[in-house]
Structures are given as structure tokens and as C-alpha cells.
Design a protein around this motif. Structure first.
Motif, PDB file in Angstrom:
ATOM      1  N   PHE A 104       1.853   0.944 -14.448  1.00  0.00           N
ATOM      2  CA  PHE A 104       1.803  -0.462 -14.046  1.00  0.00           C
ATOM      3  C   PHE A 104       2.016  -0.598 -12.539  1.00  0.00           C
ATOM      4  O   PHE A 104       1.308  -1.328 -11.860  1.00  0.00           O
ATOM      5  CB  PHE A 104       2.880  -1.260 -14.772  1.00  0.00           C
ATOM      6  CG  PHE A 104       2.684  -1.351 -16.258  1.00  0.00           C
ATOM      7  CD1 PHE A 104       1.429  -1.195 -16.820  1.00  0.00           C
ATOM      8  CD2 PHE A 104       3.756  -1.589 -17.096  1.00  0.00           C
ATOM      9  CE1 PHE A 104       1.242  -1.271 -18.188  1.00  0.00           C
ATOM     10  CE2 PHE A 104       3.592  -1.670 -18.465  1.00  0.00           C
ATOM     11  CZ  PHE A 104       2.328  -1.508 -19.022  1.00  0.00           C
ATOM     12  N   GLY A 105       3.042   0.091 -12.042  1.00  0.00           N
ATOM     13  CA  GLY A 105       3.328   0.013 -10.608  1.00  0.00           C
ATOM     14  C   GLY A 105       2.200   0.556  -9.765  1.00  0.00           C
ATOM     15  O   GLY A 105       1.863  -0.009  -8.715  1.00  0.00           O
ATOM     16  N   LEU A 106       1.587   1.665 -10.225  1.00  0.00           N
ATOM     17  CA  LEU A 106       0.459   2.246  -9.499  1.00  0.00           C
ATOM     18  C   LEU A 106      -0.716   1.278  -9.449  1.00  0.00           C
ATOM     19  O   LEU A 106      -1.290   1.031  -8.375  1.00  0.00           O
ATOM     20  CB  LEU A 106       0.046   3.556 -10.166  1.00  0.00           C
ATOM     21  CG  LEU A 106      -1.210   4.231  -9.615  1.00  0.00           C
ATOM     22  CD1 LEU A 106      -0.981   4.691  -8.186  1.00  0.00           C
ATOM     23  CD2 LEU A 106      -1.617   5.414 -10.500  1.00  0.00           C
ATOM     24  N   ALA A 107      -1.089   0.716 -10.603  1.00  0.00           N
ATOM     25  CA  ALA A 107      -2.236  -0.199 -10.651  1.00  0.00           C
ATOM     26  C   ALA A 107      -1.982  -1.459  -9.833  1.00  0.00           C
ATOM     27  O   ALA A 107      -2.839  -1.899  -9.064  1.00  0.00           O
ATOM     28  CB  ALA A 107      -2.546  -0.562 -12.101  1.00  0.00           C
ATOM     29  N   ALA A 108      -0.803  -2.046  -9.984  1.00  0.00           N
ATOM     30  CA  ALA A 108      -0.490  -3.269  -9.239  1.00  0.00           C
ATOM     31  C   ALA A 108      -0.459  -3.014  -7.744  1.00  0.00           C
ATOM     32  O   ALA A 108      -0.950  -3.836  -6.948  1.00  0.00           O
ATOM     33  CB  ALA A 108       0.852  -3.838  -9.706  1.00  0.00           C
ATOM     34  N   GLY A 109       0.104  -1.871  -7.341  1.00  0.00           N
ATOM     35  CA  GLY A 109       0.143  -1.546  -5.918  1.00  0.00           C
ATOM     36  C   GLY A 109      -1.239  -1.341  -5.334  1.00  0.00           C
ATOM     37  O   GLY A 109      -1.538  -1.811  -4.223  1.00  0.00           O
ATOM     38  N   LEU A 110      -2.116  -0.644  -6.067  1.00  0.00           N
ATOM     39  CA  LEU A 110      -3.478  -0.418  -5.580  1.00  0.00           C
ATOM     40  C   LEU A 110      -4.247  -1.725  -5.453  1.00  0.00           C
ATOM     41  O   LEU A 110      -4.947  -1.962  -4.460  1.00  0.00           O
ATOM     42  CB  LEU A 110      -4.211   0.546  -6.513  1.00  0.00           C
ATOM     43  CG  LEU A 110      -3.751   2.007  -6.490  1.00  0.00           C
ATOM     44  CD1 LEU A 110      -4.430   2.791  -7.603  1.00  0.00           C
ATOM     45  CD2 LEU A 110      -4.029   2.636  -5.135  1.00  0.00           C
ATOM     46  N   ILE A 111      -4.131  -2.586  -6.468  1.00  0.00           N
ATOM     47  CA  ILE A 111      -4.834  -3.874  -6.422  1.00  0.00           C
ATOM     48  C   ILE A 111      -4.325  -4.729  -5.275  1.00  0.00           C
ATOM     49  O   ILE A 111      -5.112  -5.325  -4.521  1.00  0.00           O
ATOM     50  CB  ILE A 111      -4.686  -4.604  -7.768  1.00  0.00           C
ATOM     51  CG1 ILE A 111      -5.430  -3.851  -8.874  1.00  0.00           C
ATOM     52  CG2 ILE A 111      -5.221  -6.038  -7.671  1.00  0.00           C
ATOM     53  CD1 ILE A 111      -5.165  -4.386 -10.264  1.00  0.00           C
ATOM     54  N   ALA A 112      -3.002  -4.809  -5.130  1.00  0.00           N
ATOM     55  CA  ALA A 112      -2.426  -5.636  -4.072  1.00  0.00           C
ATOM     56  C   ALA A 112      -2.825  -5.140  -2.693  1.00  0.00           C
ATOM     57  O   ALA A 112      -3.185  -5.936  -1.809  1.00  0.00           O
ATOM     58  CB  ALA A 112      -0.899  -5.652  -4.209  1.00  0.00           C
ATOM     59  N   CYS A 113      -2.781  -3.824  -2.491  1.00  0.00           N
ATOM     60  CA  CYS A 113      -3.115  -3.279  -1.175  1.00  0.00           C
ATOM     61  C   CYS A 113      -4.595  -3.452  -0.865  1.00  0.00           C
ATOM     62  O   CYS A 113      -4.970  -3.766   0.271  1.00  0.00           O
ATOM     63  CB  CYS A 113      -2.727  -1.805  -1.108  1.00  0.00           C
ATOM     64  SG  CYS A 113      -0.944  -1.516  -1.111  1.00  0.00           S
ATOM     65  N   HIS A 114      -5.455  -3.260  -1.877  1.00  0.00           N
ATOM     66  CA  HIS A 114      -6.889  -3.445  -1.645  1.00  0.00           C
ATOM     67  C   HIS A 114      -7.198  -4.891  -1.261  1.00  0.00           C
ATOM     68  O   HIS A 114      -7.961  -5.144  -0.320  1.00  0.00           O
ATOM     69  CB  HIS A 114      -7.676  -3.063  -2.889  1.00  0.00           C
ATOM     70  CG  HIS A 114      -9.139  -3.366  -2.788  1.00  0.00           C
ATOM     71  ND1 HIS A 114      -9.984  -2.690  -1.940  1.00  0.00           N
ATOM     72  CD2 HIS A 114      -9.898  -4.306  -3.418  1.00  0.00           C
ATOM     73  CE1 HIS A 114     -11.202  -3.185  -2.052  1.00  0.00           C
ATOM     74  NE2 HIS A 114     -11.188  -4.167  -2.941  1.00  0.00           N
TER      75      HIS A 114
END
Length: 236
Positions: A183-193
Motif C-alpha cells: 500500500f505504501g509503495l503504490a501510494a507513494g509512487l502515485i503521489a510522486c508521479h
């Protein structure tokens, strides 16, 4: 961007200072919503489940239902809500503000890769804090379930504690923590993109934050479904 993040994860130098600052930043905006959501969700589950168990004369198994529901579903779901609604949006807003001020272009001109110094630490911070939040939700949720069951619904304390590990074991906890990290990985990638690709000035930052919430919820609930199905196959 995701491929760049995975490649740069193992390259030096690593931005340790940015990682620690972002970990504290995400934890600061997420800890209070986590505490406020974990207890009501768990108490609602336990209250409903205990009514059913009481009808069957099996109220002593209240701890079994509380542990299974909290570890396998309540913990990940609350983590989804908090990480996507608080942590990811905060990261997106921060990076979006830097983007519209041309700070990322300035880094590129100086020969600094913004993915390495800004995105990688935030993605790892999101993973770490999601992992910690999931653990916190499980602990606080079980404590709230114990207090509600014992003091409100008159469940025997010893029976509640004895039933905690009846269906829920170390493998279930490991699967729940793995889901939290994803969850943290996916949310971080989406937010940063969304943050580094923002355009249109301040209004664009607001739109990017809204899109981060929507896409994070969609991705995280999908991950929860897939990871839960895989975890069930592994543990059963």
C-alpha cells in the motif's frame, strides 16, 4: 518513473536526510487519523460479530473474530484510508509546489536527479510509515475490541485473550504487513508521479492532489483484494 525509482533504490548516494524528514512528515499527518479510525472500525466489527456469537452461545470466541478481522481486513483497510487520504496527498502537494516553482528543473540544471533525491526517499518513507501504521492499527484495534467486549458486552477477559490466536497466526500477520508495505509503495509512487508531473499553476496542484486520492484508493483496494486472495491461499 516507477522503473527509475526501482533502479535508483540500489544506487548511491542515498538521500538519508530527506528520507528521515519525509518519514516524520508522513507520520505526523497520518498518526491522528489512524488512531481515530482504528478503534471505531474495530469496535463496529466486534459489536456486530459478538451479537451473532451470543445468539449461538459462543461469546467466548469474541477474541477469535476480533483478531481475524482486525489483522486481515481492518488493519489494511484503515491503512489504505489514511495513507491515501493523508500521507499520499501531503507528498503530492509538497512535490507539486516544488514543481510549479521550477525547483525540479533547477535540480536537473545542476546535474542532480530529482527522482533520486526527492522521489525515492518519499516512496520508501511511504512504505515504512504504512508498515508502522498497520501495526499500530492492529494493536490499538485489538485493545479497543478487548475493552469493548469485556466492559460493554460482558465477555470473559481470559476467553477473549485465549481466542486471539485460534485462527490468526504469524503467517496472517506477515501477510497483513506485506499488504501494508505494498500500500505504501503504490501510494507513494502515485503521489510522486502526480506531484512531479503537475501543470497549470496552483490550480494544477489541487487537481493533482484530488487525482492522487482517487487513484490511490483504486490501486490500494485492488491490491488489498489480490493480496488477501493470495494470503488466504498461503495460510489455509
Amino acid at each position: 518513473m516507477t522503473l527509475d525509482v526501482f533502479v535508483l533504490l540500489v544506487r548511491t548516494p542515498f538521500a538519508w536526510r530527506e528520507f528521515l524528514l519525509q518519514s516524520w512528515f508522513v507520520a505526523r499527518v497520518s498518526i491522528l487519523p489512524t488512531l481515530m479510525l482504528s478503534i471505531p472500525f474495530t469496535v463496529l466489527l466486534v459489536f456486530t460479530f459478538n451479537i451473532l456469537l451470543t445468539e449461538f452461545g459462543a461469546a467466548d470466541f469474541s477474541g477469535t473474530g476480533a483478531a481475524f478481522g482486525t489483522v486481515t481486513q481492518i488493519g489494511p483497510i484503515v491503512t489504505v484510508l489514511v495513507v491515501a487520504g493523508a500521507g499520499a496527498t501531503a507528498m503530492c502537494a509538497d512535490l507539486g509546489a516544488r514543481t510549479i516553482r521550477d525547483e525540479l528543473d533547477a535540480l536537473r540544471v545542476m546535474g542532480v536527479n530529482p527522482i533520486q533525491v526527492l522521489v525515492v526517499p518519499r516512496v520508501l518513507a511511504g512504505m515504512l510509515i504504512a508498515l508502522m501504521l498497520s501495526s499500530l492499527v492492529i494493536l490499538v484495534g485489538l485493545a479497543g475490541a478487548f475493552a469493548f467486549s469485556v466492559f460493554v458486552q460482558d465477555v470473559t477477559p481470559g476467553a477473549f485473550v485465549a481466542g486471539l490466536t485460534l485462527l490468526t497466526g504469524a503467517t496472517d500477520v506477515a501477510v497483513a504487513l506485506a499488504k501494508a508495505a505494498l500500500f505504501g509503495l503504490a501510494a507513494g509512487l502515485i503521489a510522486c508521479h502526480k506531484g512531479i508531473s503537475v501543470g497549470g499553476g496552483p490550480a494544477g496542484v489541487g487537481n493533482a492532489v484530488n487525482e492522487t486520492v482517487v487513484f490511490s484508493f483504486m490501486a490500494l483496494f485492488l491490491i488489498n483484494i489480490v493480496a488477501t486472495a493470495v494470503g488466504m491461499k498461503v495460510t489455509l
